[in-house]
Scaffold this active site. Sequence first.
Site, PDB file in Angstrom:
ATOM      1  N   ILE A 220       0.656  13.043   2.839  1.00  0.00           N
ATOM      2  CA  ILE A 220      -0.572  13.617   2.873  1.00  0.00           C
ATOM      3  C   ILE A 220       0.026  15.510   4.061  1.00  0.00           C
ATOM      4  CG2 ILE A 220      -2.186  13.835   4.965  1.00  0.00           C
ATOM      5  CD1 ILE A 220      -2.285  11.010   3.943  1.00  0.00           C
TER       6      ILE A 220
ATOM      7  N   ASP B 121      11.747  16.925   9.064  1.00  0.00           N
ATOM      8  CA  ASP B 121      10.937  15.931   8.266  1.00  0.00           C
ATOM      9  C   ASP B 121      12.098  15.391   8.062  1.00  0.00           C
ATOM     10  OD1 ASP B 121       9.268  15.357   6.217  1.00  0.00           O
ATOM     11  OD2 ASP B 121      10.533  14.237   5.825  1.00  0.00           O
TER      12      ASP B 121
ATOM     13  N   GLU C 250       6.852   6.248   8.474  1.00  0.00           N
ATOM     14  CA  GLU C 250       6.895   4.466   6.817  1.00  0.00           C
ATOM     15  C   GLU C 250       5.843   4.580   6.393  1.00  0.00           C
ATOM     16  OE1 GLU C 250       9.456   4.128   5.085  1.00  0.00           O
ATOM     17  OE2 GLU C 250      11.211   5.710   6.090  1.00  0.00           O
ATOM     18  N   SER C 251       5.223   4.622   5.426  1.00  0.00           N
ATOM     19  CA  SER C 251       3.988   4.780   4.984  1.00  0.00           C
ATOM     20  C   SER C 251       3.171   3.507   4.017  1.00  0.00           C
ATOM     21  CB  SER C 251       3.237   5.893   4.201  1.00  0.00           C
ATOM     22  OG  SER C 251       3.886   6.091   3.245  1.00  0.00           O
TER      23      SER C 251
ATOM     24  N   THR D 165      -4.027   5.201  10.454  1.00  0.00           N
ATOM     25  CA  THR D 165      -4.622   5.061   9.423  1.00  0.00           C
ATOM     26  C   THR D 165      -6.039   3.804  10.442  1.00  0.00           C
ATOM     27  OG1 THR D 165      -3.939   3.267   7.818  1.00  0.00           O
ATOM     28  CG2 THR D 165      -2.869   2.948   9.589  1.00  0.00           C
ATOM     29  N   ASP D 166      -6.715   3.433   8.850  1.00  0.00           N
ATOM     30  CA  ASP D 166      -7.699   2.420   8.823  1.00  0.00           C
ATOM     31  C   ASP D 166      -7.121   1.465   9.109  1.00  0.00           C
ATOM     32  OD1 ASP D 166      -6.926   2.042   6.176  1.00  0.00           O
ATOM     33  OD2 ASP D 166      -9.708   2.601   5.622  1.00  0.00           O
ATOM     34  N   GLU D 167      -5.979   1.176   8.314  1.00  0.00           N
ATOM     35  CA  GLU D 167      -5.179  -0.392   8.684  1.00  0.00           C
ATOM     36  C   GLU D 167      -5.336  -1.703   9.732  1.00  0.00           C
ATOM     37  OE1 GLU D 167      -2.762  -0.538   5.877  1.00  0.00           O
ATOM     38  OE2 GLU D 167      -2.931   0.835   4.339  1.00  0.00           O
TER      39      GLU D 167
ATOM     40  N   ALA E 209       1.208  -3.135  11.466  1.00  0.00           N
ATOM     41  CA  ALA E 209       1.228  -3.543  13.511  1.00  0.00           C
ATOM     42  C   ALA E 209       1.753  -1.894  14.368  1.00  0.00           C
ATOM     43  CB  ALA E 209       2.035  -4.502  13.262  1.00  0.00           C
TER      44      ALA E 209
ATOM     45  N   ASN F 276     -10.181  -2.763  -6.255  1.00  0.00           N
ATOM     46  CA  ASN F 276      -8.273  -1.999  -7.534  1.00  0.00           C
ATOM     47  C   ASN F 276      -8.724  -2.235  -8.889  1.00  0.00           C
ATOM     48  OD1 ASN F 276      -7.506  -1.778  -5.034  1.00  0.00           O
ATOM     49  ND2 ASN F 276      -6.610  -3.798  -4.624  1.00  0.00           N
TER      50      ASN F 276
ATOM     51  N   ARG G 230      -0.037  -9.598  -3.030  1.00  0.00           N
ATOM     52  CA  ARG G 230       0.670  -9.176  -1.436  1.00  0.00           C
ATOM     53  C   ARG G 230       0.547 -10.491  -0.277  1.00  0.00           C
ATOM     54  NH1 ARG G 230      -1.128  -3.063   0.709  1.00  0.00           N
ATOM     55  NH2 ARG G 230       0.437  -2.148  -1.504  1.00  0.00           N
TER      56      ARG G 230
ATOM     57  N   HIS H 192      -2.401 -10.028   2.278  1.00  0.00           N
ATOM     58  CA  HIS H 192      -3.239  -8.655   2.301  1.00  0.00           C
ATOM     59  C   HIS H 192      -4.406  -8.711   2.335  1.00  0.00           C
ATOM     60  CE1 HIS H 192      -4.123  -6.602  -2.373  1.00  0.00           C
ATOM     61  NE2 HIS H 192      -4.001  -5.867  -1.715  1.00  0.00           N
TER      62      HIS H 192
HETATM   63  P1  NAD Z   1       4.768   9.396   2.843  1.00  0.00           P
HETATM   64  O1  NAD Z   1       5.322   8.337   2.525  1.00  0.00           O
HETATM   65  O2  NAD Z   1       4.411  10.480   1.747  1.00  0.00           O
HETATM   66  O3  NAD Z   1       5.828  11.132   3.674  1.00  0.00           O
HETATM   67  C1  NAD Z   1       6.259  10.722   5.147  1.00  0.00           C
HETATM   68  C2  NAD Z   1       7.506  12.065   5.122  1.00  0.00           C
HETATM   69  O4  NAD Z   1       7.293  11.679   7.006  1.00  0.00           O
HETATM   70  C3  NAD Z   1       7.510  11.217   4.478  1.00  0.00           C
HETATM   71  O5  NAD Z   1       8.322  13.418   3.914  1.00  0.00           O
HETATM   72  C4  NAD Z   1       9.061  11.260   5.549  1.00  0.00           C
HETATM   73  O6  NAD Z   1      10.670  12.347   5.026  1.00  0.00           O
HETATM   74  C5  NAD Z   1       8.922  11.922   6.599  1.00  0.00           C
HETATM   75  N1  NAD Z   1       9.563  10.842   7.440  1.00  0.00           N
HETATM   76  C6  NAD Z   1       9.883   9.581   6.846  1.00  0.00           C
HETATM   77  N2  NAD Z   1      10.527   9.004   8.181  1.00  0.00           N
HETATM   78  C7  NAD Z   1      10.836   9.722   9.165  1.00  0.00           C
HETATM   79  C8  NAD Z   1      11.990   9.963  10.245  1.00  0.00           C
HETATM   80  N3  NAD Z   1      12.149   9.286  10.488  1.00  0.00           N
HETATM   81  N4  NAD Z   1      11.489  11.696  10.743  1.00  0.00           N
HETATM   82  C9  NAD Z   1      10.783  12.546  10.500  1.00  0.00           C
HETATM   83  N5  NAD Z   1      10.737  12.641   9.098  1.00  0.00           N
HETATM   84  C10 NAD Z   1      10.304  11.270   8.700  1.00  0.00           C
HETATM   85  O7  NAD Z   1       3.597   8.937   4.011  1.00  0.00           O
HETATM   86  P2  NAD Z   1       1.845   9.486   3.369  1.00  0.00           P
HETATM   87  O8  NAD Z   1       1.010   9.084   3.127  1.00  0.00           O
HETATM   88  O9  NAD Z   1       2.180  11.006   3.417  1.00  0.00           O
HETATM   89  O10 NAD Z   1       1.367   9.765   5.167  1.00  0.00           O
HETATM   90  C11 NAD Z   1       1.213  10.454   6.388  1.00  0.00           C
HETATM   91  C12 NAD Z   1       1.047  10.234   7.294  1.00  0.00           C
HETATM   92  O11 NAD Z   1      -0.614   9.941   7.274  1.00  0.00           O
HETATM   93  C13 NAD Z   1       1.568   8.879   8.180  1.00  0.00           C
HETATM   94  O12 NAD Z   1       1.366   9.199   9.919  1.00  0.00           O
HETATM   95  C14 NAD Z   1       0.421   7.601   7.345  1.00  0.00           C
HETATM   96  O13 NAD Z   1       0.872   6.435   8.230  1.00  0.00           O
HETATM   97  C15 NAD Z   1      -0.657   8.562   7.103  1.00  0.00           C
HETATM   98  N6  NAD Z   1      -1.857   7.574   6.589  1.00  0.00           N
HETATM   99  C16 NAD Z   1      -1.730   7.459   5.266  1.00  0.00           C
HETATM  100  C17 NAD Z   1      -2.849   7.391   4.483  1.00  0.00           C
HETATM  101  C18 NAD Z   1      -2.376   7.234   2.910  1.00  0.00           C
HETATM  102  O14 NAD Z   1      -3.359   6.911   2.251  1.00  0.00           O
HETATM  103  N7  NAD Z   1      -1.274   7.897   2.590  1.00  0.00           N
HETATM  104  C19 NAD Z   1      -3.737   6.719   5.179  1.00  0.00           C
HETATM  105  C20 NAD Z   1      -4.644   7.097   5.906  1.00  0.00           C
HETATM  106  C21 NAD Z   1      -3.411   8.075   7.222  1.00  0.00           C
HETATM  107  P1  TYD Z   2      -1.609   1.078  -1.984  1.00  0.00           P
HETATM  108  O1  TYD Z   2      -2.081   1.840  -2.374  1.00  0.00           O
HETATM  109  O2  TYD Z   2      -0.275  -0.052  -1.595  1.00  0.00           O
HETATM  110  O3  TYD Z   2      -2.100   0.932  -0.312  1.00  0.00           O
HETATM  111  P2  TYD Z   2      -2.754   0.654   1.113  1.00  0.00           P
HETATM  112  O4  TYD Z   2      -2.290  -1.146   0.485  1.00  0.00           O
HETATM  113  O5  TYD Z   2      -2.392   1.261   2.500  1.00  0.00           O
HETATM  114  O6  TYD Z   2      -4.228   0.607   1.101  1.00  0.00           O
HETATM  115  O7  TYD Z   2      -2.178  -0.326  -2.620  1.00  0.00           O
HETATM  116  C1  TYD Z   2      -4.044  -0.445  -2.170  1.00  0.00           C
HETATM  117  C2  TYD Z   2      -4.466  -1.425  -3.727  1.00  0.00           C
HETATM  118  O8  TYD Z   2      -3.644  -1.330  -4.632  1.00  0.00           O
HETATM  119  C3  TYD Z   2      -3.685  -2.830  -2.226  1.00  0.00           C
HETATM  120  O9  TYD Z   2      -5.348  -3.190  -2.351  1.00  0.00           O
HETATM  121  C4  TYD Z   2      -2.922  -2.985  -3.160  1.00  0.00           C
HETATM  122  C5  TYD Z   2      -2.990  -2.897  -4.290  1.00  0.00           C
HETATM  123  N1  TYD Z   2      -2.016  -2.783  -5.095  1.00  0.00           N
HETATM  124  C6  TYD Z   2      -1.490  -3.292  -6.468  1.00  0.00           C
HETATM  125  O10 TYD Z   2      -2.849  -3.877  -6.389  1.00  0.00           O
HETATM  126  N2  TYD Z   2      -0.685  -2.971  -7.355  1.00  0.00           N
HETATM  127  C7  TYD Z   2       0.063  -2.552  -7.101  1.00  0.00           C
HETATM  128  O11 TYD Z   2       1.616  -1.817  -7.216  1.00  0.00           O
HETATM  129  C8  TYD Z   2       0.069  -1.468  -6.180  1.00  0.00           C
HETATM  130  C9  TYD Z   2       1.527  -0.720  -5.213  1.00  0.00           C
HETATM  131  C10 TYD Z   2      -1.170  -1.810  -4.566  1.00  0.00           C
END
Ligand code: NAD
Ligand code: TYD
Length: 361
Positions: free
Chosen positions: A13, A35, A86-87, A136-138, A165, A262, A298, A301
């Site tokens: 993102i 980063d 960590e995401s 996140t909404d989680e 958490a 899914n 999971r 889940h």
């Molecule tokens: P991502 O895992 O793709 O990217 C995370 C980035 O943070 C990476 O570039 C990584 O190198 C960097 N990083 C990790 N640990 C670090 C540290 N200790 N110091 C500096 N950099 C560090 O994650 P993403 O999917 O792009 O998510 C970005 C943010 O958005 C997160 O805070 C996540 O919780 C939030 N978010 C993600 C989603 C989603 O669907 N992916 C949805 C809602 C919110």
């Molecule tokens: P994910 O992309 O890991 O996002 P989040 O767990 O943060 O919502 O997973 C999206 C949904 O897909 C979640 O319900 C778990 C499911 N999933 C699978 O069924 N198979 C997979 O291999 C993965 C990675 C996720």
Amino acid sequence: MRTYLVTGGAGFIGSNYIHYMFRKYDNEIRIINVDALTYAGNLENLKDIENRDNYTFVKADITDKEAIAKIFAENDIDRVVHFAAESHVDRSIKNPEVFVKTNVLGTAVMLNCAKAAWELEDGSFKEGKKFLHVSTDEVYGSLPDDGKSYFYETTPYSPHSPYSASKASSDMLVKAYIDTYHFPANITNCSNNYGPYQFPEKLIPLIINNALQGKKLPVYGDGMNIRDWLYVDDHAKAIDMVQEKGRLGETYNIGGHNEKRNIEIINIILDTLLEMLPENDPRRANVSKDLITYVEDRKGHDRRYAIAPDKIKKEVGWEPETMFAEGIKKTIAWFFEHEDWMKNVTSGDYQKYYADMYQNK
Ligand code: NAD
Ligand code: TYD
């Protein structure tokens, strides 16, 4: 010129946000991207903007106080947009500690350094400084599968995974800074994103990548879990709008009104791949519903996530723009054009991750 400190800008993102901001503001802003380049951070995501005069990359860990304080000391930062985390839920189930370190301690360091740089002697903050915490909404937990309950900003936190958490804890820290110091911050809680540069540990890029190679498509549990999908550019736009138009101290939920099970997602991806692959492309033969493989669920889940984005619409004027049918086509087209990107990120450590996680099922 306004200076942004973006953390985690080499991730999914964050890199889309940086691209969005340069498309929108061009040379009117400066971005410093901090980063640590974990497995999820990839400078290839920023190749096309890395030589801009108004962009700087700093490799640093957000838990490293000295390194972060130095960036604030050497630059007059106006905006912090804090993505670094960590995401991935599955990784958090296997190894929670690094989630606590980066997501909780890292956020505390970011808050503390911003506060130290921005606070005036009387305890107020320099004019115009703003911190946006991307969450996140989680954190709200799981909704019943009733199609009518939603997460609101007032929904009590009830995180279930170590990932959520740790994000909930980081949100609480930001809220504590807002309440205690009147620290100029916002929190955004967004639903699941998809789009270019997403690492193939997450559902959508994993399914696209596996399907093109004729590899099994792992579906956790009964495949009926629901996520509310948002195209990543819409998220980037929402973050910018909240920072410019939102009320300081407020939380805004961001969501796509795009709930899908899914298994529906997987079927849409397979249909779209077949629609988009040229007749003579050899990968067509790999793409098949026979690849769908139900695997163990999971742990813990969450069943359903769904955002009510009423507040952000009313107060900030943001609405999702990209319908899923359009967003998934754009995403697949991007992956078609970036085969090398996928090859690079799935070589090396990813192989081990995949083997451990899925036992190569
Ligand atoms: P991502 O895992 O793709 O990217 C995370 C980035 O943070 C990476 O570039 C990584 O190198 C960097 N990083 C990790 N640990 C670090 C540290 N200790 N110091 C500096 N950099 C560090 O994650 P993403 O999917 O792009 O998510 C970005 C943010 O958005 C997160 O805070 C996540 O919780 C939030 N978010 C993600 C989603 C989603 O669907 N992916 C949805 C809602 C919110
Ligand atoms: P994910 O992309 O890991 O996002 P989040 O767990 O943060 O919502 O997973 C999206 C949904 O897909 C979640 O319900 C778990 C499911 N999933 C699978 O069924 N198979 C997979 O291999 C993965 C990675 C996720």
